[in-house]
Design a protein around this motif. Structure first.
Motif, mmCIF file in Angstrom:
data_model
loop_
_atom_site.group_PDB
_atom_site.id
_atom_site.type_symbol
_atom_site.label_atom_id
_atom_site.label_comp_id
_atom_site.label_asym_id
_atom_site.label_seq_id
_atom_site.Cartn_x
_atom_site.Cartn_y
_atom_site.Cartn_z
ATOM 1 N N ASP A 127 -2.351 12.612 -8.362
ATOM 2 C CA ASP A 127 -3.210 11.418 -8.485
ATOM 3 C C ASP A 127 -3.354 10.986 -9.936
ATOM 4 O O ASP A 127 -3.237 9.818 -10.273
ATOM 5 C CB ASP A 127 -4.610 11.713 -7.918
ATOM 6 C CG ASP A 127 -4.602 11.713 -6.402
ATOM 7 O OD1 ASP A 127 -3.672 11.127 -5.816
ATOM 8 O OD2 ASP A 127 -5.522 12.294 -5.807
ATOM 9 N N ARG B 204 0.831 -1.209 0.000
ATOM 10 C CA ARG B 204 0.000 0.000 0.000
ATOM 11 C C ARG B 204 0.866 1.259 0.000
ATOM 12 O O ARG B 204 0.527 2.268 -0.596
ATOM 13 C CB ARG B 204 -0.927 0.009 1.225
ATOM 14 C CG ARG B 204 -2.043 -1.021 1.173
ATOM 15 C CD ARG B 204 -2.888 -0.964 2.447
ATOM 16 N NE ARG B 204 -3.440 0.367 2.628
ATOM 17 C CZ ARG B 204 -4.541 0.801 2.034
ATOM 18 N NH1 ARG B 204 -5.201 -0.022 1.255
ATOM 19 N NH2 ARG B 204 -4.982 2.016 2.217
ATOM 20 N N ALA C 62 2.258 1.799 -3.423
ATOM 21 C CA ALA C 62 1.225 2.232 -4.359
ATOM 22 C C ALA C 62 0.679 3.613 -3.997
ATOM 23 O O ALA C 62 -0.268 4.079 -4.604
ATOM 24 C CB ALA C 62 0.087 1.218 -4.390
ATOM 25 N N SER D 167 -10.179 2.475 -3.122
ATOM 26 C CA SER D 167 -8.806 2.185 -3.529
ATOM 27 C C SER D 167 -8.670 2.135 -5.042
ATOM 28 O O SER D 167 -7.784 2.752 -5.623
ATOM 29 C CB SER D 167 -8.347 0.863 -2.931
ATOM 30 O OG SER D 167 -8.426 0.919 -1.539
ATOM 31 N N TYR D 168 -9.548 1.369 -5.679
ATOM 32 C CA TYR D 168 -9.469 1.274 -7.137
ATOM 33 C C TYR D 168 -9.717 2.633 -7.784
ATOM 34 O O TYR D 168 -9.043 3.013 -8.738
ATOM 35 C CB TYR D 168 -10.486 0.270 -7.679
ATOM 36 C CG TYR D 168 -10.014 -1.160 -7.626
ATOM 37 C CD1 TYR D 168 -8.852 -1.551 -8.281
ATOM 38 C CD2 TYR D 168 -10.723 -2.133 -6.939
ATOM 39 C CE1 TYR D 168 -8.403 -2.860 -8.231
ATOM 40 C CE2 TYR D 168 -10.291 -3.443 -6.882
ATOM 41 C CZ TYR D 168 -9.133 -3.806 -7.536
ATOM 42 O OH TYR D 168 -8.702 -5.095 -7.490
ATOM 43 N N ALA E 36 -1.892 7.466 -11.825
ATOM 44 C CA ALA E 36 -2.812 6.499 -12.436
ATOM 45 C C ALA E 36 -2.255 5.949 -13.737
ATOM 46 O O ALA E 36 -2.669 4.888 -14.191
ATOM 47 C CB ALA E 36 -4.165 7.166 -12.678
ATOM 48 N N ASN F 181 -6.682 4.691 -7.495
ATOM 49 C CA ASN F 181 -5.645 4.214 -8.398
ATOM 50 C C ASN F 181 -5.919 4.623 -9.849
ATOM 51 O O ASN F 181 -5.022 4.703 -10.668
ATOM 52 C CB ASN F 181 -5.524 2.684 -8.298
ATOM 53 C CG ASN F 181 -4.467 2.141 -9.225
ATOM 54 O OD1 ASN F 181 -4.765 1.403 -10.144
ATOM 55 N ND2 ASN F 181 -3.229 2.552 -9.011
ATOM 56 N N VAL G 170 -3.128 -1.278 -9.976
ATOM 57 C CA VAL G 170 -3.201 -2.197 -8.837
ATOM 58 C C VAL G 170 -4.326 -3.219 -9.013
ATOM 59 O O VAL G 170 -5.324 -2.964 -9.674
ATOM 60 C CB VAL G 170 -3.443 -1.464 -7.495
ATOM 61 C CG1 VAL G 170 -2.280 -0.573 -7.142
ATOM 62 C CG2 VAL G 170 -4.734 -0.690 -7.543
ATOM 63 N N PHE H 230 -1.000 4.529 -1.456
ATOM 64 C CA PHE H 230 -2.272 4.557 -0.737
ATOM 65 C C PHE H 230 -2.073 5.088 0.675
ATOM 66 O O PHE H 230 -2.991 5.573 1.295
ATOM 67 C CB PHE H 230 -2.907 3.171 -0.667
ATOM 68 C CG PHE H 230 -3.525 2.745 -1.959
ATOM 69 C CD1 PHE H 230 -4.128 3.675 -2.796
ATOM 70 C CD2 PHE H 230 -3.503 1.421 -2.349
ATOM 71 C CE1 PHE H 230 -4.699 3.297 -3.987
ATOM 72 C CE2 PHE H 230 -4.079 1.029 -3.553
ATOM 73 C CZ PHE H 230 -4.673 1.968 -4.364
#
Lengths: 330, 343
Positions: free
Chosen positions: A79, A54, A57, B232-233, A83, B236, A88, A59
């Motif tokens: 952000d 996490r 990534a 979360s997705y 992407a 992302n 993920v 998060f």
């Protein structure tokens, strides 16, 4: 493996800020991930695999240290930029219904679509490509709620593919799958790392599979120390055994794999050869016998092409052999 | 195949709006022939009674119903998506309780403190009511929006919203205790919900405001679709979750605030219509669901208004009873059907 380094981690400490100070999960990690490689993150439950994943990534923020992705600090990415760099696949089960697989995979194009999120012809072409790469063509019109866990996992991998990121992180992609599906997913990921030069990093509990398929292993133990290397180097250095061996589980240095360590209580002689011999040996080991052809005074099993013989008794199957065995051993 | 199904259904919904709209103008305690209705709308009708009935009562009421239904349905859909909870609706965040609180303050306190019962003030009273309802609900909404930036999970936020609603209701209870009987009566009547209360000039204001605010929700199509995937997705895929939550909650909240201010707390439409649309269109895509909910909401509100005004019921049936009586069986029917088609 002379692919380039895509992710570099320096003095990384992961964990959480709490009211009573910082809760450190993993400390001082220095490592890198390369493109074209499949790297597996192994470690017992609670070792901090998910937290590390996490953190990488983005998060959650690291407690300290730096993460560089393609030579840029992770924190410098917006952000929307991130992407296009990291895709993920998570363990979160998506509570979603009434969406076709095609639509769901298409959502992976979101970082590239315009204000309304409409897919262009080119986007649709990429969705088709990803669907066929992952091999889910026959699912494309199905609704997400009708899929099995393995099928969902493949759909999410296809979603990560259309995102066209150089890096893909997967949190336990093989959990809850049956064995053939586990193998299938791992092989798919390995193929993607090779053919599309992606940096693939995943956490898993499937040691056997990881040891056979991963190019590189990151190993976290209970003391939060990290060992990195190819599965073979780690085996030779004795790290694998050190990390996972416990009563009943032995690391087989010759095979580079784990096996169940059976109790060896009764010696027995076995005469025969070939596949039938191997199977008898396996069944005996499971039941606490070990083969010792030198020992005198023990019973002998003779394996012929159509039967098993023990002290004048002849049986047809290994099951029957195991049944008569205790009566013939003192 | 699927696209055709969608456009056909969409066409059906729009046709149903037109049909119910016409019926709303034609039917009532005084039946007015369709031709006369058209002549009134074109400004050619001679019969002043009919003209008055239609222009002063039925037309504003129908327009109000269309806008209120559309607004509640769209905001319900947005709430259900952002909270990923099928039971979320416009009332769940306490926003309509906020409106009630604002109204309660004004109605109940004006009698006790100012010595004038607001219910007797006519037009000024109406405007005051509307403004106090908007103030009350916006206050709660700002509170919720602030909390949404501080709280992590959707469930905690949802529970906070419900709690704020309870607090508002409790305060209303206390206010009632200290109020005169006729003021309480005025408050209760407001609470029954009605498309008829909005009169003449105010209808225009209401319709214009809704026409401005409703399109904003369509700008959130992509955001809403991404939110479906979970935080979360969605993150992302490049979505700023906090900002997305704030935008969606604000947009939905403002819609509810305005509708509640003008029509009182209308229950059920906001909760039911999105479910009906998902069942009909078999999709989660907001590019379809938003316009579908808008049309279905408008259509269902018109139908409810029609039933509430059926000869014999004239003025007697509160809209809130009708929305639930009509809506609940429809939702149940949709859910039963969904079960079957999934097998």
């Amino acid at each position: 493996m002379n692919e380039k380094i895509t992710i570099q981690v320096q003095h990384l400490v992961t964990g959480y800020h709490t009211k009573h100070g910082d809760a450190v999960i993993t400390r001082d990690i220095n490592a890198s991930l390369r493109s074209g490689e499949l790297t597996c993150l192994l470690g017992p439950n609670g070792a901090g695999k998910s937290t590390l994943l996490r953190t990488l990534a983005a998060f959650q923020p690291p407690l300290s240290g730096e993460i560089y992705i393609e030579q840029r600090k992770l924190t410098s990415y917006a952000d929307a930029e991130l992407a296009k760099v990291i895709g993920v696949v998570l363990t979160d089960r998506i509570h979603l219904s009434n969406m076709t697989i095609e639509e769901l995979v298409g959502m992976g194009r979101s970082p590239y679509t315009g204000f309304w999120g409409r897919l262009s012809k080119e986007d649709k072409h990429k969705v088709d490509e990803a669907i066929s790469t992952v091999g889910i063509e026959r699912l494309r019109g199905r609704m997400i709620q009708t899929l099995s866990d393995g099928e969902r996992q493949k759909v999410m991998i296809a979603k990560a593919l259309v995102q066209e990121t150089p890096v893909i992180f997967l949190d336990e992609p093989t959990a809850f799958l049956d064995y053939p599906s586990k193998v299938e997913i791992m092989q798919l990921l390995q193929r993607l790392s090779r053919t599309q030069h992606k940096t693939i990093f995943l956490s898993t509990h499937d040691l056997e599979l990881a040891l056979q398929i991963a190019d590189r292993i990151w190993l976290i133990d209970k003391d939060k120390a990290l060992k990195i290397g190819t599965p073979e180097d780690l085996s030779l250095a004795g790290d694998m055994g050190h990390f996972f061996e416990r009563e009943g589980v032995k690391f087989d240095m010759d095979l580079g794999l784990f096996r169940i360590d059976n109790l060896r209580r009764y010696p027995i002689r076995v005469k025969g050869s070939g596949r039938r011999y191997n199977m008898v040996q396996k069944a005996l080991a499971r039941n606490g016998y070990f083969i010792d052809n030198q020992s005198e005074g023990t019973s002998e099993i003779e394996i012929t092409s159509d039967a098993y013989r023990l002290n004048q008794q002849t049986v047809q199957t290994i099951a029957e052999l195991l049944e008569i065995l205790p009566k013939n051993i003192a | 195949m699927k696209e055709r199904h969608t456009s056909l259904l969409m066409f059906g919904l729009i046709a149903s709006i037109a049909l119910f709209f016409m019926l709303n103008l034609v039917l009532g305690s005084v039946e007015i022939p369709v031709r006369a209705v058209i002549r009134v709308l074109l400004g050619e009708e001679e019969n002043t009674i009919w003209r008055n009935i239609i222009l002063k009562s039925r037309l504003p009421q129908s327009l109000t119903a269309i806008m209120a239904g559309a607004g509640l349905a769209v905001s319900g859909l947005m709430m259900q998506t952002v909270f990923r909870n099928p039971l979320a609706g416009p009332s769940v965040l306490g926003i309509s309780s906020g409106a009630s609180l604002g109204v309660a303050f004004v109605i109940l306190l004006s009698g006790s403190i100012g010595g004038v019962a607001l219910s007797q003030l006519g037009f000024i009273g109406e405007v005051t009511l509307t403004l106090s309802a908007i103030a009350g609900s916006l206050l709660i909404m700002i509170l919720i929006a602030y909390v949404s930036q501080k709280v992590r999970g959707n469930v905690s936020l949802l529970i906070m919203g419900v709690m704020i609603g309870y607090i508002a209701t409790a305060i209303i209870g206390v206010l009632k205790f200290f109020s005169a009987e006729e003021d309480i009566r005025a408050y209760v009547i407001w609470g029954l919900g009605s498309f008829a209360r909005v009169s003449g000039g105010q209808t225009t204001v209401f319709v214009v405001i809704m026409l401005v605010v409703l399109p904003f929700s369509f700008l959130l199509t992509k955001t809403l679709n991404l939110l479906l995937l979970g935080d979360s997705y969605a993150r992302n895929l490049g979505l700023n979750i906090k900002r997305a939550r704030l935008l969606v909650i604000s947009c939905a909240g403002i819609l509810v605030a305005i509708v509640t201010a003008y029509c009182g707390p209308i229950v059920f439409l906001g909760l039911a219509v999105p479910h009906i649309c998902r069942g009909l269109f078999h999709t989660s895509n907001h590019a379809v669901l938003l316009p579908a909910s808008l049309c279905a909401g408008a259509s269902l509100a018109l139908l409810c208004n029609l039933i509430a005004r059926m000869p014999g019921f004239e003025g007697a049936l509160p809209v809130n009873s009708v929305t639930a009586l009509v809506g609940a069986p429809v939702v149940m029917w949709v859910l039963f059907n969904k079960r079957k088609s999934e097998r």
